[in-house]
Motif scaffolding. Structure first.
Motif, mmCIF file in Angstrom:
data_model
loop_
_atom_site.group_PDB
_atom_site.id
_atom_site.type_symbol
_atom_site.label_atom_id
_atom_site.label_comp_id
_atom_site.label_asym_id
_atom_site.label_seq_id
_atom_site.Cartn_x
_atom_site.Cartn_y
_atom_site.Cartn_z
ATOM 1 N N LEU A 102 0.885 -1.293 0.091
ATOM 2 C CA LEU A 102 -0.110 -0.023 -0.096
ATOM 3 C C LEU A 102 0.908 1.376 -0.037
ATOM 4 O O LEU A 102 1.524 1.550 0.870
ATOM 5 N N ASP A 103 1.068 1.981 -1.027
ATOM 6 C CA ASP A 103 1.708 3.031 -1.217
ATOM 7 C C ASP A 103 1.014 4.472 -0.635
ATOM 8 O O ASP A 103 -0.056 4.627 -1.124
ATOM 9 N N ASP A 104 1.728 5.311 0.003
ATOM 10 C CA ASP A 104 1.493 6.456 0.186
ATOM 11 C C ASP A 104 0.292 6.501 1.373
ATOM 12 O O ASP A 104 -0.827 6.994 1.085
ATOM 13 N N VAL A 105 0.449 5.530 2.359
ATOM 14 C CA VAL A 105 -0.762 5.280 3.229
ATOM 15 C C VAL A 105 -1.047 6.480 4.040
ATOM 16 O O VAL A 105 -2.265 6.556 4.453
ATOM 17 N N GLN A 106 -0.217 7.570 3.927
ATOM 18 C CA GLN A 106 -0.739 8.828 4.889
ATOM 19 C C GLN A 106 -1.778 9.573 4.333
ATOM 20 O O GLN A 106 -2.519 10.488 4.889
ATOM 21 N N PHE A 107 -2.351 9.224 2.896
ATOM 22 C CA PHE A 107 -3.664 9.664 2.303
ATOM 23 C C PHE A 107 -4.698 9.260 2.830
ATOM 24 O O PHE A 107 -5.922 9.607 2.659
ATOM 25 N N LEU A 108 -4.650 8.076 3.813
ATOM 26 C CA LEU A 108 -5.953 7.607 4.209
ATOM 27 C C LEU A 108 -6.294 8.235 5.553
ATOM 28 O O LEU A 108 -7.183 7.856 6.138
ATOM 29 N N ALA A 109 -5.358 9.286 6.012
ATOM 30 C CA ALA A 109 -5.507 10.153 7.012
ATOM 31 C C ALA A 109 -7.086 10.702 6.963
ATOM 32 O O ALA A 109 -7.460 11.229 5.841
ATOM 33 N N GLY A 110 -7.733 10.541 8.115
ATOM 34 C CA GLY A 110 -9.093 11.208 8.198
ATOM 35 C C GLY A 110 -9.883 10.251 7.548
ATOM 36 O O GLY A 110 -11.312 10.657 7.717
ATOM 37 N N ARG A 111 -9.859 9.310 6.910
ATOM 38 C CA ARG A 111 -10.836 8.386 6.104
ATOM 39 C C ARG A 111 -11.093 7.242 7.165
ATOM 40 O O ARG A 111 -10.295 5.987 6.827
ATOM 41 N N GLU A 112 -12.069 7.440 7.953
ATOM 42 C CA GLU A 112 -12.403 6.449 8.949
ATOM 43 C C GLU A 112 -12.687 5.183 8.437
ATOM 44 O O GLU A 112 -12.140 3.980 8.845
ATOM 45 N N ASP A 131 4.829 9.309 3.921
ATOM 46 C CA ASP A 131 5.570 10.464 3.895
ATOM 47 C C ASP A 131 6.450 10.816 5.270
ATOM 48 O O ASP A 131 7.270 11.833 5.285
ATOM 49 N N CYS A 132 5.891 10.348 6.171
ATOM 50 C CA CYS A 132 6.331 10.349 7.678
ATOM 51 C C CYS A 132 6.368 9.156 8.409
ATOM 52 O O CYS A 132 5.554 8.374 8.106
ATOM 53 N N PRO A 133 7.137 9.114 9.511
ATOM 54 C CA PRO A 133 7.221 8.213 10.396
ATOM 55 C C PRO A 133 5.633 7.851 11.330
ATOM 56 O O PRO A 133 5.203 8.836 11.144
ATOM 57 N N PRO A 134 5.559 6.603 11.404
ATOM 58 C CA PRO A 134 4.058 6.414 11.937
ATOM 59 C C PRO A 134 3.862 7.408 13.432
ATOM 60 O O PRO A 134 2.741 7.869 13.252
ATOM 61 N N ARG A 135 4.941 7.757 14.116
ATOM 62 C CA ARG A 135 4.664 8.413 15.291
ATOM 63 C C ARG A 135 4.258 9.979 14.787
ATOM 64 O O ARG A 135 3.382 10.529 15.606
ATOM 65 N N ASP A 136 4.431 10.437 13.634
ATOM 66 C CA ASP A 136 4.269 11.534 13.157
ATOM 67 C C ASP A 136 2.812 11.659 12.442
ATOM 68 O O ASP A 136 2.501 12.701 12.014
ATOM 69 N N MET A 137 2.287 10.327 12.147
ATOM 70 C CA MET A 137 1.031 10.678 11.240
ATOM 71 C C MET A 137 -0.180 11.106 12.020
ATOM 72 O O MET A 137 -0.434 10.361 13.071
ATOM 73 N N LYS A 138 -0.889 11.974 11.476
ATOM 74 C CA LYS A 138 -2.112 12.399 11.882
ATOM 75 C C LYS A 138 -3.321 12.146 11.293
ATOM 76 O O LYS A 138 -3.079 11.476 9.946
#
Ligand code: ADP
Ligand code: MG
Length: 469
Positions: free
Chosen positions: A233-243, A268-275
Motif C-alpha cells: 500500500l503506497d502513500d498510506v498517509q492519504f488514508l488520514a481522516g478516512r475512518e 511521507d513521515c514516520p508512524p509517530r508523526d502521522m495525523k
C-alpha cells in the motif's frame, strides 16, 4: 455506409445511460475510448485490466444490449485493455479481450480472476499493478537508502517470514519509496510465481473500497484482498481522516498479518508523526520494521544519473552529470524530468549532451517546477524598490549600494523560487553557489542588526507575495 466508431459508441452510450446511474456512468463509461468498428465488431479501449474486469462483472448485460441495438443482432464488442500506459519512449501496451457476452470471461472460461470474487484467485492472471521497470538492479544503493533497501531485499527473499512485517518505508517526495516497494513486488512475483502480489496506492484502495461499499460488494472486496500474499500500500498517509477506509484496511491488515502474509507500506513521515489515524492502526504500523529513505547525497545522485542514461543507451559526460547532481536539489522526480528532457533532445533532436544543453534544459524545467514568481520579476521589483539600475544589479558591479540590493534579490530568489543556489548565481552574472550562500547570510545578519533594513526587506517580501497570490 460504414458508421464510424465514435457514432456507434455514442449510440451505445445512449442506451447505457438509461440503465446505469449518472455516477457509474461517469466512472465507468466516460473514460472509455472507441477505437474502431470492423464488420460487426466494435473495439473500445479501457484504461486498465481492473476496469475491464469491472465492466465485465457489472455491465455485461447492458453492454450486450447496447451493442445489439447499435450494430445489430450480430454486433460484438472487443476490449483493448491498456496494461502499461507507456512513457515518452514506449507506446502503451494493450491486450485485446472479447466481451464475455456468451457468459464466458476472456482468458479461459474457468479462471474467473475478477478482483472481487469468492473463488480462488489465480496468481498468473491477477493484475499486480506493478511496473516491471522498477527493480533492485536499477535502484542505486547509497547511505541515504541502505537500511530500507536491505530490509526490502530481506522481505523479497522471505515474504511474511521475517520480522519485517509490516515493512513501513517513509521519506519525502522522490526519495525512491515507490521504486523500492515496486522492486520488492517484482522480485517476489518473478521468483515465486505462485504468490499473489498486489500493489495499490491509497487512491486505488479507496476507490475500490468506496465502489464496493456503494455496490454492496464489501464481502467480495475483502475476499479479494485476503487472498493476497504480498500487499503493498503506497502513500498510506492519504488514508488520514478516512475512518471507514481505515477500518477496512485495519481488518485486512490483521487478517493478512495473522496468516503470515506480507504487508508493505510507504508514507511521507514516520508512524509517530502521522495525523488523522486511529491509534490502533498506528500501533500496528510499528509492529514490524520502520525504515526511512533520505534525500540522496551527491554520489548517489550521480550514480542514479549514470544508471538512467546508460539504460537509455546515452553517454553523458561526467561534467554534465556532476552539474546536474549538484544543481537539481529539489527531488529525484524533478531529476527524472530533467533527464527525460535531455534524452529527448539527444535522441530526437540529435543534439550532443553537453553542459550548454544541460543548462538550457534545466532552466526550462526548473521554470516549470517553480509555480511562484520568476527571477526576472524579483530582480525588477528589488531594483525598483532600491532605485538601482537593473543591469548593474544583475551584473558584476561591486559598489555597496548595488551589492546590497543584489544580495536581497538573491535572498528572495531562494525564498520564493525553487531555483538551486547554482542557478540563482547564474542569474546574477554567473556567480557561483558560494557567493549566493554568502549573500543569504549577510541579508539575514543585516536583518538582525538593522531594523530599518529588516523593515525594507519585509515590505519587499509583501510586494512579491502579493504577486504570488
Ligand atoms: P517516491 O515514491 O519516494 O516519491 P519514487 O520512487 O517515485 O519516489 O522516485 C522518483 C524517481 O527517482 C523515480 O523515477 C525513481 O526510479 C528514481 N529513484 C529514486 N531513488 C532511486 C534510486 N536509489 N536509484 C535509482 N532511481 C531512483
Ligand atoms: Mg511514491
Amino acid at each position: 455506409m460504414v458508421a464510424d466508431c465514435t457514432t456507434v459508441w455514442n449510440d451505445c452510450l445512449e442506451i447505457v445511460k438509461e440503465s446505469v446511474g449518472e455516477e457509474n456512468f461517469n466512472t465507468w463509461f466516460k473514460p472509455i475510448v472507441p477505437l474502431r468498428v470492423e464488420g460487426d465488431v466494435l473495439t473500445i479501449q479501457v484504461p486498465s485490466q481492473f476496469f475491464y474486469e469491472w465492466l465485465e462483472d457489472n455491465y455485461v448485460t447492458v453492454l450486450k444490449k447496447a451493442v445489439h441495438k447499435a450494430i445489430g443482432p450480430d454486433g460484438r464488442l472487443e476490449y483493448s485493455v491498456i496494461v502499461d500506459s507507456g512513457n515518452t519512449q514506449n507506446p502503451p501496451v494493450t491486450v485485446n479481450y472479447p466481451n464475455g457476452m456468451n457468459g464466458k470471461r476472456a482468458n479461459g472460461a474457468d479462471t474467473d480472476y475478477s478482483p472481487f470474487t469468492f473463488r480462488a484467485l489465480n496468481p498468473q492472471t491477477v493484475n499486480s499493478r506493478l511496473n516491471p521497470s522498477y527493480s533492485f538492479d536499477n535502484f542505486v544503493e547509497g547511505d541515504c537508502n541502505r537500511l530500507a533497501r536491505s530490509a526490502g531485499v530481506a522481505v523479497a527473499k522471505k515474504p511474511g517470514v521475517t520480522s519485517f512485517n509490516p515493512l513501513m518505508l517513509y521519506g519525502g517526495v522522490g526519495v525512491g519509496k515507490t521504486h523500492l516497494v515496486q522492486a520488492i513486488g517484482n522480485e517476489i512475483k518473478n521468483n515465486m510465481p505462485d504468490k499473489i502480489v498486489l500493489y495499490v496506492d491509497q487512491n486505488d484502495f479507496t476507490t475500490q473500497f468506496l465502489n464496493a461499499l456503494q455496490n454492496h460488494k464489501l464481502q467480495e472486496f475483502q475476499n479479494f484482498y485476503l487472498q493476497v500474499d504480498l500487499l503493498i500500500l503506497d502513500d498510506v498517509q492519504f488514508l488520514a481522516g478516512r475512518e471507514k477506509t481505515q477500518e477496512m484496511f485495519f481488518h485486512i491488515f490483521n487478517q493478512l498479518h495473522q496468516s503470515g502474509k506480507q504487508v508493505i507500506m510507504t508514507s511521507d513521515c514516520p508512524p509517530r508523526d502521522m495525523k488523522g489515524f486511529q491509534e490502533r492502526l498506528l500501533s500496528r504500523f510499528k509492529w514490524g520494521l520502520t525504515a526511512d529513505l533520505q534525500e540522496p547525497d551527491f554520489e548517489t545522485k550521480l550514480a542514479i544519473i549514470h544508471r538512467k542514461m546508460q539504460a537509455d543507451g546515452i553517454d553523458i559526460p561526467t561534467e554534465v552529470a556532476e552539474y546536474l547532481a549538484y544543481s537539481v536539489d529539489t527531488n529525484l522526480r524533478d531529476m527524472e524530468g530533467v533527464l527525460n528532457s535531455l534524452i529527448f533532445h539527444a535522441t530526437l533532436l540529435k543534439k550532443e549532451i553537453d553542459l550548454d544543453l544541460a543548462k538550457e534544459v534545466l532552466k526550462n524545467i526548473i521554470r516549470e517546477i517553480q509555480s511562484d514568481v520568476s527571477v526576472d520579476f524579483i530582480q525588477k521589483t528589488v531594483s525598483e524598490y532600491f532605485k538601482v539600475d537593473l543591469d548593474a544589479m544583475k551584473g558584476k558591479v561591486k559598489k555597496r549600494e548595488i551589492v546590497i540590493p543584489r544580495q536581497v534579490a538573491m535572498y528572495f530568489c531562494k525564498r520564493y523560487t525553487q531555483l538551486t543556489l547554482a542557478l540563482i548565481g547564474e542569474n546574477f552574472g554567473g556567480r557561483d553557489h558560494s557567493t549566493v550562500i554568502h549573500a543569504l547570510e549577510s541579508v539575514e545578519d543585516m536583518m538582525k542588526t538593522d531594523s530599518n533594513f529588516k523593515a525594507s526587506v519585509e515590505e519587499l517580501g509583501k510586494k512579491l507575495k502579493m504577486r504570488m497570490n
